[in-house]
Design a protein around this motif. Structure first.
Motif: not given
Length: 282
Positions: A155-173
């Motif tokens: 679940l954590g990995y899924l959330d991280g990849q979803r956030d990056r797809l949306l460009g809302i991760s601290r790592q960026g898009r």
């Protein structure tokens, strides 16, 4: 001086290459390769999601450190990594990425539920490249290793990849695969990974198993995303749907899995395995 009509040895060519262009080879190479107990295909190949001509080849293995590294002061990096491409260059078709973990590091990651390392335990036999008797014993230890830690990590990995797809991760898009974005409007490969993580996490939590390669509707829905056959909004809807189902399965208390690995069994096996391996090589 090189003789006319003959190519120089590969070693000579590599020696003249700038460091930035050299293939990657870091870690305990000699120890890892001479004490390897298990290696399997991993990545898209073991998940059954590889697309010919587009995916690289990934392998993951496990080795036993020397006695001097575990109970002495000999240095250990706890892994060996080999990549066809130099550092910072994306792997592509025909490239091979190999990671071999020390047994201790591997089990720490597996007991924490790391989705990638767990595939080594559940890879089908035709994806097993190296397997000693100790490697077979390690794969048989899977029931003591697998726990709800894995579901939470999926679940954590899924959330991280979803956030990056949306460009809302601290790592960026997502920074890679601009050719997929140009063709489909989003990184279809990255989105398919997020969806796969959710579907596999759901299987792990609800059944206590990890089926490799994935098949049936799970494979179909992932491959439709990976091939860019659905628009981004539909891909995101699929990811969000399985995320809700996985989170609910983690919360409802109906999983056959224990909350945590059986560390007493894992530790006893780990100690006995190191002793037996060292006795055999002396």
């Amino acid at each position: 001086m090189e003789s006319a009509g003959h190519e120089p040895p590969a070693s000579a060519t590599i020696a003249r290459m700038p460091a930035s262009l050299l293939p990657v080879s870091v870690g305990d190479r000699d120890v890892a390769l001479s004490n390897e107990i298990l290696r399997t295909v991993c990545g898209s190949g073991v998940h059954g999601m590889a697309i010919a001509g587009t995916d690289d080849h990934d392998e993951m293995g496990v080795y036993v450190e020397t006695e001097e590294q575990v109970v002495g002061l000999a240095p250990s990096s706890h892994h060996y990594v080999s990549r066809t491409q130099p550092e910072g260059v994306r792997s592509g078709p025909g490239d091979t990425d190999l990671t071999i973990f020390s047994l201790r590091k591997y089990l720490r990651l597996a007991c924490a539920g790391n989705p990638t390392v767990l595939t080594v335990l559940f890879a089908p036999q035709d994806a097993v490249l190296v397997e000693t008797a100790t490697g077979t014993s390690l794969r048989a230890l899977a029931p003591s290793i697998l726990s709800l830690n894995a579901g939470r990590r999926f679940l954590g990995y899924l959330d991280g990849q979803r956030d990056r797809l949306l460009g809302i991760s601290r790592q960026g898009r997502v920074p890679n695969r601009p050719e997929l974005v140009a063709a489909h409007g989003y990184d279809t490969k990255y989105a398919s990974h997020a969806l796969r993580l959710g579907l596999q996490g759901l299987e792990v939590v609800t059944t206590g198993r990890l089926t490799l390669p994935i098949d049936g509707d799970a494979l179909r829905t992932c491959m439709e995303v990976k091939r860019g056959e659905v628009p981004f909004d539909e891909a995101l809807r699929r990811v969000d749907d399985v995320r809700v189902r996985l989170a609910a399965a983690l919360d409802d208390g109906g999983s056959p899995l224990p909350d945590a690995p059986d560390m007493a069994v894992v530790n006893a096996w780990l100690v006995a395995t190191h002793r037996a391996h060292w006795d055999a090589v002396h």
